[in-house]
Design a protein around this motif. Sequence first.
Motif, PDB file in Angstrom:
ATOM      1  N   VAL A 171     -16.092  40.549  -3.417  1.00 22.32           N
ATOM      2  CA  VAL A 171     -16.817  40.147  -2.207  1.00 22.32           C
ATOM      3  C   VAL A 171     -16.533  38.672  -1.918  1.00 22.32           C
ATOM      4  N   VAL A 172     -16.180  38.374  -0.669  1.00 21.49           N
ATOM      5  CA  VAL A 172     -15.948  36.988  -0.254  1.00 21.49           C
ATOM      6  C   VAL A 172     -16.896  36.669   0.886  1.00 21.49           C
ATOM      7  N   GLU A 173     -17.741  35.641   0.712  1.00 20.49           N
ATOM      8  CA  GLU A 173     -18.631  35.294   1.831  1.00 20.49           C
ATOM      9  C   GLU A 173     -17.941  34.316   2.771  1.00 20.49           C
ATOM     10  N   ILE A 174     -18.092  34.592   4.073  1.00 21.94           N
ATOM     11  CA  ILE A 174     -17.572  33.691   5.109  1.00 21.94           C
ATOM     12  C   ILE A 174     -18.778  33.089   5.818  1.00 21.94           C
ATOM     13  N   GLN A 175     -18.827  31.749   5.869  1.00 17.11           N
ATOM     14  CA  GLN A 175     -20.011  31.078   6.422  1.00 17.11           C
ATOM     15  C   GLN A 175     -19.994  31.017   7.943  1.00 17.11           C
ATOM     16  N   ASP A 176     -18.861  30.649   8.484  1.00 13.94           N
ATOM     17  CA  ASP A 176     -18.799  30.402   9.930  1.00 13.94           C
ATOM     18  C   ASP A 176     -17.624  31.210  10.480  1.00 13.94           C
ATOM     19  N   PRO A 177     -17.845  32.499  10.768  1.00 10.68           N
ATOM     20  CA  PRO A 177     -16.721  33.417  10.978  1.00 10.68           C
ATOM     21  C   PRO A 177     -15.816  33.066  12.159  1.00 10.68           C
ATOM     22  N   LEU A 178     -16.326  32.381  13.160  1.00 10.42           N
ATOM     23  CA  LEU A 178     -15.472  32.138  14.324  1.00 10.42           C
ATOM     24  C   LEU A 178     -14.855  30.745  14.328  1.00 10.42           C
ATOM     25  N   GLU A 179     -15.069  30.013  13.238  1.00  9.67           N
ATOM     26  CA  GLU A 179     -14.420  28.705  13.097  1.00  9.67           C
ATOM     27  C   GLU A 179     -12.957  28.972  12.739  1.00  9.67           C
ATOM     28  N   ASN A 180     -12.034  28.299  13.411  1.00 12.78           N
ATOM     29  CA  ASN A 180     -10.629  28.699  13.310  1.00 12.78           C
ATOM     30  C   ASN A 180      -9.761  27.802  12.439  1.00 12.78           C
ATOM     31  N   LYS A 181     -10.358  26.779  11.803  1.00 11.87           N
ATOM     32  CA  LYS A 181      -9.518  25.839  11.046  1.00 11.87           C
ATOM     33  C   LYS A 181      -9.142  26.388   9.672  1.00 11.87           C
ATOM     34  N   THR A 182     -10.080  27.130   9.054  1.00 12.11           N
ATOM     35  CA  THR A 182      -9.841  27.589   7.685  1.00 12.11           C
ATOM     36  C   THR A 182      -9.133  28.945   7.688  1.00 12.11           C
ATOM     37  N   GLU A 183      -8.125  29.081   6.822  1.00 10.81           N
ATOM     38  CA  GLU A 183      -7.454  30.369   6.648  1.00 10.81           C
ATOM     39  C   GLU A 183      -8.382  31.316   5.884  1.00 10.81           C
ATOM     40  N   TRP A 184      -8.381  32.575   6.258  1.00 11.36           N
ATOM     41  CA  TRP A 184      -9.172  33.554   5.515  1.00 11.36           C
ATOM     42  C   TRP A 184      -8.293  34.178   4.437  1.00 11.36           C
ATOM     43  N   ASN A 185      -8.720  34.057   3.191  1.00 13.69           N
ATOM     44  CA  ASN A 185      -7.981  34.713   2.116  1.00 13.69           C
ATOM     45  C   ASN A 185      -8.788  35.932   1.668  1.00 13.69           C
ATOM     46  N   VAL A 186      -8.711  36.998   2.464  1.00 13.51           N
ATOM     47  CA  VAL A 186      -9.629  38.124   2.254  1.00 13.51           C
ATOM     48  C   VAL A 186      -8.897  39.457   2.086  1.00 13.51           C
ATOM     49  N   GLN A 187      -7.588  39.417   1.943  1.00 14.37           N
ATOM     50  CA  GLN A 187      -6.835  40.673   1.871  1.00 14.37           C
ATOM     51  C   GLN A 187      -7.339  41.548   0.719  1.00 14.37           C
ATOM     52  N   GLY A 188      -7.667  42.808   1.027  1.00 19.63           N
ATOM     53  CA  GLY A 188      -8.139  43.746   0.006  1.00 19.63           C
ATOM     54  C   GLY A 188      -9.525  43.419  -0.525  1.00 19.63           C
ATOM     55  N   LYS A 189     -10.268  42.564   0.170  1.00 17.41           N
ATOM     56  CA  LYS A 189     -11.609  42.197  -0.290  1.00 17.41           C
ATOM     57  C   LYS A 189     -12.657  42.582   0.758  1.00 17.41           C
ATOM     58  N   VAL A 190     -13.924  42.608   0.299  1.00 15.09           N
ATOM     59  CA  VAL A 190     -15.028  42.886   1.217  1.00 15.09           C
ATOM     60  C   VAL A 190     -15.568  41.556   1.729  1.00 15.09           C
TER      61      VAL A 190
END
Length: 512
Positions: A171-190
């Motif tokens: 499980v990976v928590e995302i705090q600010d989902p529509l903020e575009n600066k940070t890359e999401w490293n969520v492949q194969g994760k919830v």
Amino acid sequence: MATEQSPLLRNVRNDDIIEPLDMGESESRPRRFPFGLIAILLLVIAFALFVIFVPHNTPYEVEPWPTDLSPKIFSHLKALNEIAKNSTRNSRSITDGYNASAEYIISNLINKTNCDVKLQYFKAPIWEKEKEAELNVSFGSPDEIVAFQGGIDFWSMRDGGQAASLISQKVVEIQDPLENKTEWNVQGKVVLIQFGNFSVWDAAYKAEQNKASAVVFYNSPDQTKLSYVRVRIPEWKEGDPLMNIPVLAASNSLGRILKISSSINITTYTKVFVTETFNVICYLNNYGNKKNTIVLGAHLDSVPAGSGMVDNASGSATLLQILLTLEKQLYKPKNRLVFAWWGAEEIGLGGSRHFVRELIKSKEKKDIAMYLNFDMLGSPNYIPFVLQGSDAPPDVRYGSIKIQQTLESVFDNLRVPYDISEMLSGSDFLPFVQNGIPSGGLYTGSSEIKSINAQQAFGGIANAPLDPCYHQACDILDNVSEDAIRITSKTALEAIVNFGTMKNLRNYLYEE
Ligand SMILES: [Zn+2]
């Protein structure tokens, strides 16, 4: 006078004044035109036309206008109820139950009216849930597994993805989902996200684009109920994407537990796909100014949960019986009337949105002067509501208030008490007011609770919902109030005739 009503007869009378004609010098023909013969001939023609046309235009042949439409409306409701009983899951939702309902309307239109009938096809997204999802959480070692309860701690969100079976996912928590600066490293994760001030679709779609395996949205501490929000593009239309990965809504406590979990198992039993459905539309093209078209609409589909007798067989049957009555009375409106039975209302106002989109594409939107909506006219613990014109966007607020006032004056004339209900969301007026068409309508209530004051004004049961079977399997024929149908159908008929006959409809609805 009949002769004044028929342009044909008027023409014949004008033709009576015939100038003497110069027929040339021929000996074989009389020099003078045979006025006597022509006059007799014209008299015969006039008499024939009188016989053919006059009986249909006099009030003597037409029966008096009916005072109570409810018996005939109930015969339509019974037919639609039978259709529901004989269809998949006893529903008139988008599948066979809807098609059979539409066939019932169409056969009435073809056999009993002068409608130009049009079936307007469009695509609609479907989401089905075979059963509730399963979810359990591991702590530390895989042996410590805690199962949570579907429907209480979490559920599959509406339109949220295909069936899946996910084992031991991080499980990976995302705090600010529509903020575009940070890359999401969520492949194969919830992906775990707390509900907030952002579009659920945007956040979930971003997770899917970043190859996450699932999304769990969890409540903020003050939210006690699981979310009913749909994971779908607002105003979805053909060609738009649908959500494929599973999307769940969870309680705040489950969200907090997921943050400290080592892994999670999720199984979902859902399906998303695109299907085709249609609106049934009757254009009364024989009479009325096309430039001042009045659209009258009721959604014909139900929710999948039941037969939808109040929501919205009641509006559909009322609209049908009003049309049949107008046709039987040989009513000739000054403004063209268009009757519409919308498909896929319960799937995000699919039919009415498609209709308005097509109006814009074909540049016919400018011909539509106004829209009247009839959704839920027979609620068992009813309040007769007029939709509130001041809720409409500024460009159509003036006209929508005028429509509201007209409906109110009909109720006043009938000496029927009524109340005002918001016109913000939840039915087919929305695409009209959002696209510059003044709108209004009638409604008798759904899950709103009747106050003691309202009980004193309107009768019924206080501290109970206006429709306790709203969107449930018990929305059957017995759920429909005959009184509500009698009142709303009479009001609707009078209002439609008022608007249909109004000479300067545009002046009435649009500020100088
Ligand atoms: Zn409805």
